[in-house]
Design a protein around this motif. Structure first.
Motif, mmCIF file in Angstrom:
data_model
loop_
_atom_site.group_PDB
_atom_site.id
_atom_site.type_symbol
_atom_site.label_atom_id
_atom_site.label_comp_id
_atom_site.label_asym_id
_atom_site.label_seq_id
_atom_site.Cartn_x
_atom_site.Cartn_y
_atom_site.Cartn_z
ATOM 1 N N LEU A 186 0.825 -1.194 -0.179
ATOM 2 C CA LEU A 186 0.042 0.025 0.022
ATOM 3 C C LEU A 186 0.932 1.221 -0.159
ATOM 4 O O LEU A 186 0.565 2.386 -0.723
ATOM 5 C CB LEU A 186 -0.997 -0.083 1.239
ATOM 6 N N LEU A 187 2.053 1.190 1.073
ATOM 7 C CA LEU A 187 2.713 2.348 0.617
ATOM 8 C C LEU A 187 3.602 2.937 -0.513
ATOM 9 O O LEU A 187 3.599 3.820 -0.876
ATOM 10 C CB LEU A 187 3.887 2.039 1.847
ATOM 11 N N THR A 225 0.833 4.019 -2.812
ATOM 12 C CA THR A 225 0.664 5.621 -2.433
ATOM 13 C C THR A 225 1.643 6.315 -2.882
ATOM 14 O O THR A 225 1.355 7.672 -3.199
ATOM 15 C CB THR A 225 0.496 5.659 -0.924
ATOM 16 N N LYS A 226 2.891 6.007 -2.754
ATOM 17 C CA LYS A 226 4.119 6.779 -3.228
ATOM 18 C C LYS A 226 4.032 6.966 -4.714
ATOM 19 O O LYS A 226 4.438 8.102 -5.256
ATOM 20 C CB LYS A 226 5.329 5.916 -2.748
ATOM 21 N N ASN A 248 1.387 6.798 -6.371
ATOM 22 C CA ASN A 248 0.322 7.949 -6.737
ATOM 23 C C ASN A 248 0.207 8.886 -5.850
ATOM 24 O O ASN A 248 -0.828 9.826 -6.042
ATOM 25 C CB ASN A 248 -1.153 7.079 -6.662
ATOM 26 N N GLN A 249 1.037 9.544 -5.286
ATOM 27 C CA GLN A 249 1.280 10.746 -4.521
ATOM 28 C C GLN A 249 1.170 11.927 -5.331
ATOM 29 O O GLN A 249 1.818 12.188 -6.233
ATOM 30 C CB GLN A 249 2.506 10.573 -3.499
ATOM 31 N N THR A 293 -1.936 15.866 -1.288
ATOM 32 C CA THR A 293 -2.176 14.868 -0.206
ATOM 33 C C THR A 293 -1.140 14.362 0.671
ATOM 34 O O THR A 293 0.037 14.414 -0.080
ATOM 35 C CB THR A 293 -3.030 13.617 -0.713
ATOM 36 N N ASP A 294 -1.044 14.155 1.759
ATOM 37 C CA ASP A 294 0.016 13.809 2.591
ATOM 38 C C ASP A 294 -0.200 12.396 3.512
ATOM 39 O O ASP A 294 -0.175 12.229 4.549
ATOM 40 C CB ASP A 294 0.538 14.756 3.570
ATOM 41 N N ASN A 295 -0.767 11.431 2.666
ATOM 42 C CA ASN A 295 -1.278 10.257 3.153
ATOM 43 C C ASN A 295 -0.012 9.306 3.467
ATOM 44 O O ASN A 295 -0.223 8.285 4.130
ATOM 45 C CB ASN A 295 -2.283 9.558 2.263
ATOM 46 N N SER A 296 1.073 9.606 2.783
ATOM 47 C CA SER A 296 2.154 8.689 3.056
ATOM 48 C C SER A 296 2.878 8.690 4.416
ATOM 49 O O SER A 296 3.040 7.547 4.842
ATOM 50 C CB SER A 296 3.427 9.011 2.123
ATOM 51 N N LEU A 336 0.632 6.293 6.491
ATOM 52 C CA LEU A 336 0.861 4.993 6.127
ATOM 53 C C LEU A 336 2.410 4.559 7.273
ATOM 54 O O LEU A 336 2.654 3.503 7.452
ATOM 55 C CB LEU A 336 1.085 4.612 4.774
#
Length: 135
Positions: free
Chosen positions: A95-96, A99-100, A102-103, A107-110, A113
């Motif tokens: 997932l990380l 996410t990286k 598609n960052q 957004t700061d979802n990383s 995670l």
């Protein structure tokens, strides 16, 4: 009359000798009885000691068997938990990575995670330490 006077001391000596002999046999008999009693007590004590030792050995073997099965069950449980955590870590890693890739700048979802991944790794390390302690 002198022959009668002489016969009494001889008879009393013989009676005293017989009494002394019977006293010796009486004392010898009681010494033998006491000796047999002491031997019987010693033998019985050894018998009881062996019996107690065998009972203790049996009980300790049973307790060791119970401890061994409990230990093996705990190891199996911890192994399953470690495998589950490893799967969770692998999922978070995937997932990380996704996410990286598609960052975006918005957004700061990383960071979330990374925090979750760090917590999972800490739990995994703690479980590994417990497992090592049980081994």
């Amino acid at each position: 009359m002198q022959p009668l006077a002489e016969s009494k001391p001889v008879q009393s000596r013989r009676a005293a000798a017989r009494n002394g002999l019977s006293v010796k046999w009486f004392l010898l008999f009681w010494m033998i009885v006491i000796g047999i009693g002491v031997y019987a007590v010693y033998s019985y004590t050894n018998h009881l000691k062996q019996q107690v030792l065998s009972e203790l050995s049996t009980q300790s073997q049973q307790q060791l068997t119970v401890l061994k099965t409990d230990y093996e069950a705990r190891i199996a449980t911890l192994s399953e938990e470690v495998k589950a955590l490893q799967n969770t870590v692998q999922t978070f890693n995937e997932l990380l990575t996704f996410t990286k890739d598609n960052q975006s700048a918005k957004t700061d979802n990383s960071n979330k995670l990374y925090t979750q991944l760090s917590e999972v790794r800490k739990q995994l390390d703690a479980l590994k330490k417990e497992m090592d302690l049980l081994k």
